[in-house]
Each structure stands twice: as structure tokens, then as C-alpha cells.
Write a protein that holds these residues in place. Structure first.
Motif, PDB file in Angstrom:
ATOM      1  N   GLY A  97       0.780  -1.222   0.000  1.00  0.00           N
ATOM      2  CA  GLY A  97       0.000   0.000   0.000  1.00  0.00           C
ATOM      3  C   GLY A  97       0.811   1.271   0.000  1.00  0.00           C
ATOM      4  N   SER A  98       2.128   1.192  -0.177  1.00  0.00           N
ATOM      5  CA  SER A  98       2.988   2.375  -0.151  1.00  0.00           C
ATOM      6  C   SER A  98       3.653   2.570  -1.505  1.00  0.00           C
ATOM      7  CB  SER A  98       4.063   2.219   0.939  1.00  0.00           C
ATOM      8  OG  SER A  98       5.005   3.277   0.861  1.00  0.00           O
ATOM      9  N   SER A  99       3.805   3.822  -1.903  1.00  0.00           N
ATOM     10  CA  SER A  99       4.504   4.161  -3.138  1.00  0.00           C
ATOM     11  C   SER A  99       5.910   4.678  -2.870  1.00  0.00           C
ATOM     12  CB  SER A  99       3.703   5.218  -3.918  1.00  0.00           C
ATOM     13  OG  SER A  99       2.413   4.740  -4.239  1.00  0.00           O
ATOM     14  N   GLU A 100       6.399   4.466  -1.674  1.00  0.00           N
ATOM     15  CA  GLU A 100       7.724   4.950  -1.308  1.00  0.00           C
ATOM     16  C   GLU A 100       8.789   4.219  -2.119  1.00  0.00           C
ATOM     17  OE1 GLU A 100      10.644   5.076   2.637  1.00  0.00           O
ATOM     18  OE2 GLU A 100       8.531   4.480   2.790  1.00  0.00           O
ATOM     19  N   PRO A 101       9.726   4.952  -2.751  1.00  0.00           N
ATOM     20  CA  PRO A 101      10.783   4.294  -3.533  1.00  0.00           C
ATOM     21  C   PRO A 101      11.577   3.317  -2.680  1.00  0.00           C
ATOM     22  CG  PRO A 101      10.742   6.654  -3.976  1.00  0.00           C
ATOM     23  CD  PRO A 101       9.823   6.421  -2.817  1.00  0.00           C
ATOM     24  N   VAL A 102      12.058   2.247  -3.328  1.00  0.00           N
ATOM     25  CA  VAL A 102      12.820   1.206  -2.625  1.00  0.00           C
ATOM     26  C   VAL A 102      14.247   1.201  -3.154  1.00  0.00           C
ATOM     27  CG1 VAL A 102      10.807  -0.215  -2.146  1.00  0.00           C
ATOM     28  CG2 VAL A 102      12.040  -0.531  -4.288  1.00  0.00           C
ATOM     29  N   PRO A 103      15.237   0.923  -2.302  1.00  0.00           N
ATOM     30  CA  PRO A 103      16.631   0.882  -2.761  1.00  0.00           C
ATOM     31  C   PRO A 103      16.909  -0.380  -3.564  1.00  0.00           C
ATOM     32  CG  PRO A 103      16.488   0.301  -0.435  1.00  0.00           C
ATOM     33  CD  PRO A 103      15.118   0.710  -0.853  1.00  0.00           C
ATOM     34  N   VAL A 104      17.777  -0.250  -4.565  1.00  0.00           N
ATOM     35  CA  VAL A 104      18.168  -1.383  -5.406  1.00  0.00           C
ATOM     36  C   VAL A 104      19.677  -1.369  -5.576  1.00  0.00           C
ATOM     37  CG1 VAL A 104      15.988  -1.484  -6.652  1.00  0.00           C
ATOM     38  CG2 VAL A 104      17.809  -0.030  -7.508  1.00  0.00           C
ATOM     39  N   LYS A 105      20.220  -2.512  -5.982  1.00  0.00           N
ATOM     40  CA  LYS A 105      21.634  -2.608  -6.279  1.00  0.00           C
ATOM     41  C   LYS A 105      21.833  -3.610  -7.399  1.00  0.00           C
ATOM     42  CE  LYS A 105      22.477  -6.065  -2.657  1.00  0.00           C
ATOM     43  NZ  LYS A 105      23.294  -6.397  -1.462  1.00  0.00           N
ATOM     44  N   GLU A 106      22.960  -3.485  -8.094  1.00  0.00           N
ATOM     45  CA  GLU A 106      23.239  -4.377  -9.204  1.00  0.00           C
ATOM     46  C   GLU A 106      23.426  -5.806  -8.714  1.00  0.00           C
ATOM     47  OE1 GLU A 106      26.278  -3.405 -11.893  1.00  0.00           O
ATOM     48  OE2 GLU A 106      25.219  -1.719 -12.791  1.00  0.00           O
ATOM     49  N   GLY A 107      23.107  -6.742  -9.613  1.00  0.00           N
ATOM     50  CA  GLY A 107      23.289  -8.146  -9.287  1.00  0.00           C
ATOM     51  C   GLY A 107      21.984  -8.906  -9.338  1.00  0.00           C
ATOM     52  N   PRO A 108      21.938 -10.085  -8.705  1.00  0.00           N
ATOM     53  CA  PRO A 108      20.719 -10.895  -8.727  1.00  0.00           C
ATOM     54  C   PRO A 108      19.540 -10.152  -8.111  1.00  0.00           C
ATOM     55  CG  PRO A 108      22.589 -12.167  -7.930  1.00  0.00           C
ATOM     56  CD  PRO A 108      23.048 -10.752  -8.015  1.00  0.00           C
ATOM     57  N   VAL A 109      18.375 -10.324  -8.697  1.00  0.00           N
ATOM     58  CA  VAL A 109      17.177  -9.659  -8.209  1.00  0.00           C
ATOM     59  C   VAL A 109      16.011 -10.637  -8.306  1.00  0.00           C
ATOM     60  CG1 VAL A 109      16.526  -8.704 -10.451  1.00  0.00           C
ATOM     61  CG2 VAL A 109      15.782  -7.547  -8.366  1.00  0.00           C
ATOM     62  N   SER A 110      15.059 -10.502  -7.403  1.00  0.00           N
ATOM     63  CA  SER A 110      13.878 -11.357  -7.403  1.00  0.00           C
ATOM     64  C   SER A 110      12.655 -10.483  -7.171  1.00  0.00           C
ATOM     65  CB  SER A 110      13.992 -12.437  -6.320  1.00  0.00           C
ATOM     66  OG  SER A 110      12.844 -13.245  -6.309  1.00  0.00           O
ATOM     67  N   LEU A 111      11.768 -10.424  -8.166  1.00  0.00           N
ATOM     68  CA  LEU A 111      10.534  -9.659  -8.081  1.00  0.00           C
ATOM     69  C   LEU A 111       9.386 -10.612  -7.772  1.00  0.00           C
ATOM     70  CD1 LEU A 111      12.521  -8.147 -10.164  1.00  0.00           C
ATOM     71  CD2 LEU A 111      10.504  -6.972 -10.947  1.00  0.00           C
ATOM     72  N   GLU A 112       8.286 -10.063  -7.291  1.00  0.00           N
ATOM     73  CA  GLU A 112       7.095 -10.882  -7.035  1.00  0.00           C
ATOM     74  C   GLU A 112       5.971 -10.438  -7.948  1.00  0.00           C
ATOM     75  OE1 GLU A 112       4.000 -12.139  -3.451  1.00  0.00           O
ATOM     76  OE2 GLU A 112       5.995 -11.369  -2.985  1.00  0.00           O
ATOM     77  N   LEU A 113       5.399 -11.410  -8.649  1.00  0.00           N
ATOM     78  CA  LEU A 113       4.305 -11.127  -9.559  1.00  0.00           C
ATOM     79  C   LEU A 113       3.104 -10.595  -8.774  1.00  0.00           C
ATOM     80  CD1 LEU A 113       4.082 -11.553 -12.648  1.00  0.00           C
ATOM     81  CD2 LEU A 113       2.761 -13.599 -12.173  1.00  0.00           C
ATOM     82  N   ALA A 114       2.502  -9.524  -9.266  1.00  0.00           N
ATOM     83  CA  ALA A 114       1.347  -8.917  -8.605  1.00  0.00           C
ATOM     84  C   ALA A 114       0.073  -9.441  -9.262  1.00  0.00           C
ATOM     85  CB  ALA A 114       1.416  -7.396  -8.703  1.00  0.00           C
ATOM     86  N   GLY A 115      -0.565 -10.391  -8.621  1.00  0.00           N
ATOM     87  CA  GLY A 115      -1.759 -10.982  -9.198  1.00  0.00           C
ATOM     88  C   GLY A 115      -1.409 -12.093 -10.175  1.00  0.00           C
ATOM     89  N   ALA A 116      -2.392 -12.891 -10.524  1.00  0.00           N
ATOM     90  CA  ALA A 116      -2.171 -14.018 -11.425  1.00  0.00           C
ATOM     91  C   ALA A 116      -2.020 -13.523 -12.865  1.00  0.00           C
ATOM     92  CB  ALA A 116      -3.321 -15.007 -11.324  1.00  0.00           C
ATOM     93  N   TRP A 117      -1.075 -14.119 -13.595  1.00  0.00           N
ATOM     94  CA  TRP A 117      -0.855 -13.796 -15.012  1.00  0.00           C
ATOM     95  C   TRP A 117      -1.632 -14.823 -15.822  1.00  0.00           C
ATOM     96  CZ3 TRP A 117       4.501 -11.906 -17.054  1.00  0.00           C
ATOM     97  CH2 TRP A 117       4.360 -11.412 -18.354  1.00  0.00           C
ATOM     98  N   LYS A 118      -2.618 -14.343 -16.587  1.00  0.00           N
ATOM     99  CA  LYS A 118      -3.483 -15.233 -17.348  1.00  0.00           C
ATOM    100  C   LYS A 118      -3.180 -15.116 -18.838  1.00  0.00           C
ATOM    101  CE  LYS A 118      -7.335 -13.592 -15.544  1.00  0.00           C
ATOM    102  NZ  LYS A 118      -8.771 -13.465 -15.203  1.00  0.00           N
ATOM    103  N   ALA A 119      -3.161 -16.257 -19.503  1.00  0.00           N
ATOM    104  CA  ALA A 119      -2.983 -16.280 -20.949  1.00  0.00           C
ATOM    105  C   ALA A 119      -4.348 -16.250 -21.620  1.00  0.00           C
ATOM    106  CB  ALA A 119      -2.222 -17.534 -21.370  1.00  0.00           C
ATOM    107  N   GLY A 120      -4.457 -15.439 -22.661  1.00  0.00           N
ATOM    108  CA  GLY A 120      -5.709 -15.354 -23.399  1.00  0.00           C
ATOM    109  C   GLY A 120      -6.735 -14.437 -22.794  1.00  0.00           C
ATOM    110  N   ALA A 121      -6.370 -13.641 -21.785  1.00  0.00           N
ATOM    111  CA  ALA A 121      -7.326 -12.704 -21.182  1.00  0.00           C
ATOM    112  C   ALA A 121      -7.517 -11.491 -22.089  1.00  0.00           C
ATOM    113  CB  ALA A 121      -6.846 -12.271 -19.808  1.00  0.00           C
TER     114      ALA A 121
END
Length: 655
Positions: free
Chosen positions: A549-573
Motif C-alpha cells: 500500500g505504499s509508493s515509497e521508492p525502494v533501494p536497489v543494487k546491481e546483481g541478482p534480483v527477485s521480483l514478485e508477480l502482482a496478481g495471477a498472469w493469465k494467458a488469453g485474457a
């Protein structure tokens, strides 16, 4: 962003008369919470009606019709919320315990215990198959070991099927983890002359193959086959796993042969669960007759002197690359670590508990910083002086002391990793479930095998070369470059001292955009054929460190990264997200490499791991929510920060 289930279902709230305590886990078709009612615990599985509701109704239909031994029981169901139902909620019995692989990791079982654990599971499958029900997603994560009696309990019939249930599979194969698919299923998927809409007929032998994979992992702690999707499918089709007793000499040959029969091609595989029960009962009799090799733990325990390989020493000093390959393929340790040894020194008098800080005594960060500056200056000066002293001491080279040759038959002891190993050379890898991650996986993708309370390692300072620095190359033996390098110890020391000084006060770095690069092998085919996604499709994701629920910027750094999918990704929607089928569920982890440019941050995603552990090789790039490639760096003085909500796009090539 559309609210997720975690936004709606929170601890202590009441859902359908059940008070929520905590989230237990997530699968491809729902999320499970621990809840209480009338003093009794229950497991509530929330299934989203709009996206995966058809699968939920199938699971409900199967569980309502049957009740099997060693299978989690369905107690009730309802829709929620009552006024506008969005979820189908299945009320299941709560099974306190751990997943099967975690049990093996904690227990370090012997071969006899594996047979005793698999026999009730095989008997449960015998009853399930007798009613023409098939689980279709049999894997280690879907078997719980009950805390009270140690019995295995089969859970999650979300992908199950039986005669009479409505067909909802739009793809050629039912949803499942690729590592557990049989050679017949993989061959069907790769067959070019397959008719449009043709589906694979999943049979009992497919289920037994998956059980063979589980037995292989329990016995050796590695999967029989592993790797990127295209290589993995080729190895499964070839069907030549290394025998478990060859990979782990503590596995009895009889158990190894049964595992290979489960992993064999269809015509040679164990025909059904009844035959498997008979084979396991025969192994129990054999174990009782000769318990020596059946009662030894299959892996080394967490002991101080416990080696993690059986035959590495004879390779040391002969072939470092072979030694390293053998070392990487070690059997990981299992069981709970022993407590650290008591200190030899006399115990000192325990210090008095600290006073709680007050407004007058608690130092501020600025005050601490001012106090630390003189100390840092002193440390830096002492480091430089010490470096100069070491340089002067190295100006007159001292011949190394000769090392006496080892006695015949005695192993040569070296450090755990041979000094001759060069990072420029080929790097072998193994496929351990817990300990060794292959190079195509980012560090965040898998859980390590170290104990939960391991000793804290000493801090290590690392220095990363910038993109403009020339990489050091391995010098050929006897070359002129090597001779110069050997005679310039003082210069090397000066470089090290200068590097240490530069680490304290780094200069400005010129950042560049990443160069174009091809996608991982098989990624485009996996996205388009297996998942059904089109090139150019986008979906929302959250950056690491995103606050709900926050739009506050988050710190990042180079190298391996792991994001989390927001909601289900549907094919053919459609454009409004309606219709289609879920191919990557909510909570899927997208892993890859992050690169920081001059004004934008880029990411190249190469792997998607669902909450159930299904792994897909993909090719995706990071986009902002305004439709631009890369995410703009937010101004924040020193730290590099970006907006927490981004998008990922499927691509054919990294630009």
C-alpha cells in the motif's frame, strides 16, 4: 493495484465463523490459512472464483465424493464474502507437521525409514486409484509428515481428476512440476505432429513415475534430472538416471533398483500402486533380515568431523578440476546440527543489563557519526602504515621453504577448494535439492541447506571491479607475464593498499546501459508454447522491499534480483483481464539480473518460480508503468531507489 488475498484476509479476522491465525502456504490454485473455531484448528483454502474457480470446484467434487486413508479430509466449504462472493473456501482438517523433503532434511533418515514412510503413501494411492481418482501433482511439497505419529498425509487435489468432473485443462498437459513429469508426457508435449487441442491422457503409471522422483530425492537429496527446461525435457525423455546407489553408496541396491523401476519407461515401470505396495513390503522383510545397510543414515550429520564426500581425498593433488566436480557433488548434510562446543576459557561474570536509553543518554545517529569519524581516520592511517611496512619487508624476496613430498599412499590435504581452480575455467555444478544451486538459478530461487542456527561467519569484505576494469586473466605457466607477476610482490601489495583506500572513498562511476543479449535457451518456446503467453505481453510486479500500500521508492543494487508477480498472469485474457487461464499464479517469483544505468534501472528476468515450486525458463525485461523500458532512478541523494511497482514484458531478445 488490485488488492491481493493478503490485503483482505488478515490475522484475527473472522471468515465464515473461523478466526484466522496465519498463512500456512500457497499453491497454484489457492492459499491456505490456519484458523480456529470452538477451540479446534482448521486449514482454510481460499480459491479465487474468477481466475481458478473451475479447479476449485473439481477439487471440491473429488473430496466430497471420497475419503481416503492418509489423505487430508474435507470438512466443509462455503463462498466468501457472503454479499459478493469472490472466493471458494474449502475447510480442511489441519495437519500439523512438515513437508516430506523438510522431514528428510531434519531427520536424516535411514533407508528403512524411507520404506516405512512410502508404504502408507503407496497404500493411500492404491485406494485413490481404485476409485479412478488421480492426484496428477504428486511431489514432495504435497506430502506432509504428521507431527503426532509421523504418518505421511497426501494434500492438495487441486489438479486432480476423476470420471465425471468437468474438463478445464486448456493446455496439452495438466498443471504440474516439470521435474515430476514422465517420459511419455514429455514426449507427447514435444511431438510436432500433435493435433490442435489434443490432450495427454494421464494414467496411473504417470503417478508412479512421480513417486519414483520423490523416492530418488529422499535417497540422494538430488533430483534424477535437472537443468533448464529444454535440457531437462531431453534428459527425462532419454530416461537414464544415475542409479541412486551409485550416487549415494549408502542406498541399499534393492531400494535403488525399485526406484529405477519407478523411473523406467512405461512398459518396464511398476504397473500399479498394488504392485508397489508388494515391492515395499518385500523390502521391509529384507531390511529386517539384514539391518546393517538399512539402518545407517543416508547422509552425513552435522558433526564437527563429518566429511561430506566419501572419496574426494584420493583426487586431491592429481586433478583439481575433477576434485572440484566431486566436491560439488557431495552429499549434503542432514539432521539437526550439534550445539557449539563450550568455550575453554572460564566464564566471565555476566554483565549487568543495560539501562534503557533516555532522551538525554541515547545518542543520535549524527552524534554516533561524529564519534566514529576520528576512529575511521585512525584505522585508515594505521592500515596505510602497515601496508608500507609490509611492502618494505617484501622488497627482499625470501625463498619458499621446500615442501616434503607425501609418503606413499598418504592423501595430500589441501583447502576445501583447490587453489588451482580458476573462475575463468568451466564451472561444474550438481543438482542438490537443498545445498548447491545450479548457475542458471539466482541465489533467491532456492533455500540453502545450512542449518537454521549455523555459526555466524566472519565478515568478509569484497571488492567488485567496475565495468570499465580489465578482467584479470589466468597466466600461462612459465610465461613472461607470470615471471613479472612473481617478482612484483611489493607492487601487488601497494595495489592492495590503494584498493583498500579506494574502497573507503570510491570515486564517481560511469554507468552504461546493458548490451543486447540473446534469451536463455528454450525460454521463448516455454513462454509461448508451454505457458501460452505472447511476446510483448506485460504484467505488474513488485520490486524487492515494496511495502504494501505504499509508493515509497525502494533501494536497489546491481546483481541478482527477485521480483514478485502482482496478481495471477493469465494467458488469453482480454484487455480488461477477463477470461483466460492462469499460467503464473499470484506470488510467482521472477528472478534475474539487475543493471543500473546512468538514469534508468534495467532487469533481465530469466526464471519464474511459482509458489508450488514449478520452475520456468523465461525471457522478460523490466518496464515502468508508463510503457518505457527500464525504471527511472528516483532522486534520493546517495542511495539508488526506484518506484516499487513495475511491469515485466515477454521478449524474444534482451535489447
Amino acid at each position: 493495484m488490485k488488492p491481493t488475498l493478503e490485503d483482505v484476509v488478515r490475522p484475527d479476522m473472522v471468515v465464515g465463523g473461523y478466526r484466522i491465525e496465519k498463512k500456512l502456504g500457497a499453491g497454484g490454485f489457492g492459499k491456505v490459512y490456519l484458523a480456529w473455531r470452538d477451540g479446534n484448528p482448521y486449514a482454510l483454502k481460499f480459491i479465487h472464483l474468477e481466475s481458478v474457480g473451475e479447479w476449485g470446484w473439481r477439487e471440491l467434487f473429488i473430496m466430497l465424493r471420497h475419503e481416503f486413508p492418509n489423505v487430508v479430509k474435507l470438512l466443509s466449504h462455503f463462498k466468501w464474502p457472503e454479499e459478493k462472493p469472490e472466493y471458494l473456501v474449502l475447510v480442511m482438517e489441519y495437519v500439523p507437521g512438515v513437508m516430506l523433503y523438510q522431514w528428510a532434511r531434519d531427520k536424516n533418515p535411514c533407508a528403512l525409514e524411507l520404506v516405512e514412510k512410502l508404504l502408507p503413501l503407496a497404500r493411500a494411492l492404491k485406494e485413490v486409484h481404485a476409485q479412478e481418482v488421480k492426484h496428477r501433482d504428486l511431489k514432495g511439497d504435497n506430502v506432509l509428515v504428521r507431527e503426532s505419529d509421523g504418518a505421511p498425509v497426501l494434500v492438495d487435489f487441486g489438479a486432480g481428476t476423476m470420471p465425471g468432473v468437468p474438463r478445464v485443462t486448456r493446455g496439452s498437459l495438466a498443471p504440474a512440476n516439470l521435474r515430476y513429469r514422465s517420459p511419455e508426457a514429455v514426449s507427447f508435449f514435444l511431438r510436432e505432429e500433435r493435433k490442435p487441442g489434443e490432450r495427454y491422457d494421464y494414467v496411473v503409471k504417470d503417478e508412479l513415475y512421480a513417486l519414483g522422483v520423490i523416492l530418488y530425492v529422499l535417497a540422494t537429496d538430488v533430483y534424477p534430472f535437472n537443468g533448464p527446461d529444454d535440457e531437462l525435457m531431453a534428459e527425462i525423455r532419454a530416461g537414464k538416471p544415475k542409479p541412486p546407489h551409485v550416487r549415494n553408496s549408502r542406498v541399499p541396491p534393492a531400494l535403488s533398483n525399485l526406484c529405477l523401476r519407478l523411473l523406467a519407461r512405461a512398459h518396464a515401470r511398476v504397473p500399479d500402486a498394488e504392485a508397489l505396495c508388494e515391492a515395499l513390503e518385500k523390502l521391509l522383510e529384507e531390511a529386517k533380515a539384514d539391518p546393517r545397510c538399512w539402518e545407517m543414515p543416508l547422509c552425513y550429520g552435522w558433526t564437527v568431523d563429518g566429511r561430506t564426500t566419501e572419496d574426494a581425498p584420493e583426487l586431491v593433488g592429481h586433478d583439481s578440476q575433477a576434485w572440484l566436480r566431486r566436491w560439488i557433488r557431495q552429499k549434503p548434510k542432514r539432521g539437526k546440527p550439534s550445539p557449539p562446543p563450550a568455550a575453554l576459557a572460564l566464564p566471565a561474570e555476566p554483565p549487568a543489563p543495560p539501562e534503557p536509553p533516555t532522551a538525554s543518554t541515547a545518542p543520535t545517529l549524527r552524534t554516533r557519526g561524529r564519534r566514529a569519524v576520528p576512529l575511521l581516520v585512525v584505522i585508515t592511517v594505521l592500515g596505510l602504515v602497515l601496508g608500507v611496512v609490509l611492502v618494505l619487508g617484501q622488497l627482499r624476496p625470501t625463498p619458499p621453504a621446500p615442501t616434503p613430498p607425501p609418503a606413499p599412499g598418504q592423501p595430500v590435504l589441501t583447502s576445501p577448494v583447490p587453489a588451482e581452480f580458476s573462475p575463468d575455467g568451466p564451472t561444474p555444478w550438481a543438482t542438490h535439492v537443498h545445498e548447491v544451486a545450479p548457475p542458471w538459478k539466482p541465489p533467491e530461487a532456492d533455500t540453502g541447506a545450512a542449518p537454521s542456527k549455523a555459526d555466524t561467519p566472519a565478515p568478509v569484505t569484497t571488492m567488485t571491479l567496475s565495468s570499465g576494469t580489465t578482467r584479470m586473466k589466468k597466466k600461462a605457466p612459465g610465461s613472461q607475464a607470470e615471471k613479472k607477476g612473481n617478482g612484483s610482490t611489493g607492487a601487488n601489495m601497494l595495489i592492495a593498499v590503494a584498493a583498500a583506500a579506494n574502497m573507503a572513498c570510491p570515486g564517481a562511476q560511469v554507468r552504461k546501459e546493458p548490451a543486447p543479449q540473446a534469451c536463455p535457451a528454450g525460454a521463448v518456446e516455454t513462454m509461448t508454447r508451454q505457458l501460452g503467453l505472447e511476446i510483448g505481453e506485460r504484467h505488474g510486479a513488485g520490486m524487492p522491499g515494496e511495502k504494501q500500500g505504499s509508493s515509497e521508492p525502494v533501494p536497489v543494487k546491481e546483481g541478482p534480483v527477485s521480483l514478485e508477480l502482482a496478481g495471477a498472469w493469465k494467458a488469453g485474457a482480454d484487455a480488461m483481464g477477463r477470461g483466460g487461464r492462469v499460467v503464473l499464479p499470484d506470488g510467482t517469483r521472477l528472478s534475474g539480473q539487475l543493471c543500473i544505468g546512468e538514469k534508468l534501472v534495467y532487469a533481465r528476468i530469466t526464471q519464474a518460480v511459482t509458489p508450488t515450486g514449478d520452475t520456468f525458463t523465461v525471457c522478460m525485461e523490466l518496464w515502468d508503468q508508463n510503457g518505457h523500458r527500464g525504471v527511472e532512478i528516483e532522486p534520493d541523494g546517495g542511495a539508488i531507489k526506484v518506484f516499487p511497482r513495475v511491469e515485466v514484458e515477454t521478449v524474444e531478445r534482451f535489447e
